[in-house]
Design an enzyme around this catalytic site. Structure first.
Site, short mmCIF file in Angstrom:
data_model
loop_
_atom_site.label_atom_id
_atom_site.label_comp_id
_atom_site.label_asym_id
_atom_site.label_seq_id
_atom_site.Cartn_x
_atom_site.Cartn_y
_atom_site.Cartn_z
N SER A 134 22.66 23.76 13.02
CA SER A 134 21.97 24.63 11.98
C SER A 134 20.95 25.58 12.65
O SER A 134 20.41 25.09 13.86
CB SER A 134 21.38 23.73 11.07
OG SER A 134 20.44 24.46 10.31
N TYR A 147 15.67 16.89 8.48
CA TYR A 147 17.11 17.47 8.67
C TYR A 147 16.91 18.28 10.08
O TYR A 147 17.68 18.15 10.83
CB TYR A 147 17.33 18.45 7.45
CG TYR A 147 18.48 19.34 7.77
CD1 TYR A 147 19.85 18.54 7.84
CD2 TYR A 147 18.22 20.69 7.99
CE1 TYR A 147 21.02 19.42 7.89
CE2 TYR A 147 19.43 21.51 8.03
CZ TYR A 147 20.85 20.65 7.95
OH TYR A 147 21.88 21.53 8.27
N1 LIG Z 1 25.38 25.27 4.28
C1 LIG Z 1 24.50 25.91 5.05
O1 LIG Z 1 23.92 26.70 4.97
C2 LIG Z 1 24.51 25.00 6.50
C3 LIG Z 1 23.45 25.66 7.24
C4 LIG Z 1 23.27 24.94 8.72
C5 LIG Z 1 24.21 23.90 9.01
N2 LIG Z 1 25.05 23.40 7.80
C6 LIG Z 1 25.70 22.13 8.32
O2 LIG Z 1 27.04 22.38 8.27
C7 LIG Z 1 27.81 21.31 7.99
C8 LIG Z 1 28.54 21.33 7.10
O3 LIG Z 1 27.95 21.64 5.84
P1 LIG Z 1 28.37 22.48 4.32
O4 LIG Z 1 27.31 23.64 4.38
O5 LIG Z 1 29.95 22.87 4.71
O6 LIG Z 1 28.34 21.40 3.27
P2 LIG Z 1 29.13 20.52 2.31
O7 LIG Z 1 30.13 21.32 1.71
O8 LIG Z 1 28.06 19.51 1.73
O9 LIG Z 1 29.87 19.54 3.58
C9 LIG Z 1 29.44 18.45 3.98
C10 LIG Z 1 30.48 17.63 4.46
O10 LIG Z 1 30.01 16.40 5.34
C11 LIG Z 1 30.58 15.33 4.63
N3 LIG Z 1 29.87 14.21 4.87
C12 LIG Z 1 28.52 13.77 4.55
N4 LIG Z 1 28.24 12.37 5.11
C13 LIG Z 1 29.69 11.98 5.68
C14 LIG Z 1 29.85 10.97 6.32
N5 LIG Z 1 29.04 9.80 6.46
N6 LIG Z 1 30.91 10.87 6.97
C15 LIG Z 1 31.91 11.74 6.88
N7 LIG Z 1 31.56 12.76 6.17
C16 LIG Z 1 30.32 13.10 5.69
C17 LIG Z 1 30.49 15.65 3.18
O11 LIG Z 1 31.55 14.70 2.67
P3 LIG Z 1 31.31 14.01 1.12
O12 LIG Z 1 32.25 15.22 0.23
O13 LIG Z 1 32.09 12.75 1.05
O14 LIG Z 1 30.22 14.01 0.75
C18 LIG Z 1 31.32 17.18 3.33
O15 LIG Z 1 32.38 17.24 3.43
C19 LIG Z 1 26.60 19.99 7.80
O16 LIG Z 1 26.65 19.62 9.28
C20 LIG Z 1 25.44 20.76 7.55
O17 LIG Z 1 24.21 20.32 7.86
C21 LIG Z 1 25.04 23.86 6.78
#
Ligand SMILES: NC(=O)c1ccc[n+]([C@@H]2O[C@H](COP(=O)([O-])OP(=O)(O)OC[C@H]3O[C@@H](n4cnc5c(N)ncnc54)[C@H](OP(=O)(O)O)[C@@H]3O)[C@@H](O)[C@H]2O)c1
Length: 278
Positions: A134, A147
Site C-alpha cells: 500500500s 495497517y
Molecule cells: N483499496 C485500496 O485503496 C487499497 C490500497 C492499498 C492497498 N490495498 C491492499 O490491496 C489488497 C486487496 O484489497 P482490495 O482493495 O482489493 O480490497 P477487498 O476487496 O476488501 O479485498 C481483500 C481481499 O482479502 C481477502 N482476505 C481478507 N482476509 C483474508 C484471509 N485471512 N485469508 C484470505 N483472504 C483474506 C478478502 O476476502 P473475504 O471476502 O473473505 O473477506 C478479500 O478477498 C489488500 O492487501 C489491501 O490492503 C488496497
C-alpha cells in the site's frame, strides 16, 4: 496460450478478482483462492480458472490450494499475495485483538503463503511473487497506523527477500496501490474511530476530517490499474522491487525520492496532514 499458472489470494473481490480476469485474458491459468469459494459466482467454472479455498491464516488450506492448483495445471509459476485488510483508528483506539489479527493476515498470513511457494520455485530456479502492499507502506499514515505498519513490514520483507532469492532465480516484488474504492476501505475495514476517551475520539475525528478535506474531490482511481500493474510485475522481463501504482502513490513515491532526506519528507507530511492546532 502461455500455459503458465498464477495463484492469487483474496480473489472474492477488489484487486484480486480483477487480477484473475487480467491473467486469464493474458492466457494464464489461475488458481483463484478465497476464504469462501462456495459464495463465488462469477469466477467458478471459467475455463483455466480453479476457484478454491485459501485462508492465509490456515496453513492446511494453503497446502491444499497449492496441491489442487498443481494437480489441475502443473507447477505454480507465480503467486500474488493480495489478501489483506486494514483499520481506521488511532493506535490507542485499536484493540490488541484487532492489531494482532491485522498482522496475522497482512504479515504472517502472507509469510505462510510464501513459505509454501518458495521451496518449489527455488528448486525450479524460477518464479515470481508479487506482494500487494500500500501507499501506507511507503509513508507512516496517521489514522491508519496499525495497517500502515503492517504494510511497511511487507515492504521490508519484500526488499530483503528480493535480494535473498534473486541469485536463486526467484523474483519477489511489491505493488503499492494508492487509494481505490474497493471494499478494503469499507466493509472489510475495522473501524474504531469512536473508541477511547473523549480526547482520543476528538483527535481521531480531527485527523480524519482534515485528511478528508485535503483528499476530497477528484475522480476515483480505477482499480483495474492495480490488476494491470500486478500482471506487468509478473510478466515483464525486468521489474523494480517497489512498484507504486495510482497517481497518488506515484506522486508520493516521487516526493520521497525528490526530497533530500527522510526527515524532510516527514516534515512535508506534517505540514500537509496534521490538522491546524485548535
Ligand atoms: N483499496 C485500496 O485503496 C487499497 C490500497 C492499498 C492497498 N490495498 C491492499 O490491496 C489488497 C486487496 O484489497 P482490495 O482493495 O482489493 O480490497 P477487498 O476487496 O476488501 O479485498 C481483500 C481481499 O482479502 C481477502 N482476505 C481478507 N482476509 C483474508 C484471509 N485471512 N485469508 C484470505 N483472504 C483474506 C478478502 O476476502 P473475504 O471476502 O473473505 O473477506 C478479500 O478477498 C489488500 O492487501 C489491501 O490492503 C488496497
Amino acid at each position: 496460450m502461455t500455459n503458465r499458472t498464477v495463484l492469487i489470494t483474496g480473489c472474492s473481490s477488489g484487486f484480486g478478482k480483477l487480477a484473475v480476469n487480467t491473467f486469464r485474458a493474458g492466457g494464464w491459468n489461475v488458481v483463484a483462492t478465497m476464504r469462501s469459494p462456495e459464495k463465488e459466482a462469477e469466477l467458478t467454472g471459467l475455463e483455466g480458472v480453479l476457484v478454491t479455498r485459501l485462508d492465509v491464516k490456515d496453513s492446511q488450506s494453503i497446502d491444499a490450494a497449492f496441491e489442487q492448483g498443481a494437480a489441475a495445471f502443473g507447477s505454480i509459476d507465480a503467486v500474488v499475495n493480495n489478501a489483506g485488510y486494514g483499520s481506521n483508528a488511532l493506535f490507542e483506539q485499536s484493540p490488541d485483538a484487532s492489531v494482532r489479527d491485522i498482522y496475522e493476515t497482512n504479515v504472517f498470513g502472507l509469510m505462510n503463503v510464501m513459505r509454501r511457494a518458495l521451496p518449489d520455485m527455488r528448486e525450479r530456479g524460477s518464479g515470481r511473487i508479487v506482494n500487494v502492499t500500500s501507499m501506507a507502506g511507503l509513508m507512516g499514515l496517521l489514522g491508519n497506523s496499525v495497517y500502515s505498519s503492517s504494510k511497511f513490514a511487507v515492504e521490508g520483507l519484500t526488499e530483503a527477500l528480493a535480494l535473498e532469492y534473486k541469485p536463486l532465480g526467484v523474483r519477489i516484488v511489491s505493488v503499492a496501490p494508492g487509494a481505490y474504492l474497493t471494499t478494503a476501505f469499507g466493509a472489510n475495514t475495522d473501524n474504531y474511530i469512536e473508541s477511547g476517551d473523549p480526547q482520543l475520539v476528538e483527535h481521531s475525528q480531527n485527523v480524519r476530517d482534515h485528511f478528508a478535506s485535503i483528499v476530497s474531490g477528484g475522480t476515483p482511481q480505477d482499480p483495474q490499474e492495480v490488476a494491470d500493474k500486478i500482471y506487468e510485475c509478473v510478466t515483464a522481463d525486468e521489474v523494480p522491487v517497489h512498484n507504486p501504482v495510482g497517481a497518488d502513490a506515484e506522486r508520493l513515491s516521487g516526493l520521497i525520492d525528490s526530497l533530500p532526506s527522510r526527515q524532510a519528507f516527514v516534515d512535508a507530511m506534517e505540514q500537509m496532514l496534521l490538522p491546524p492546532a485548535g
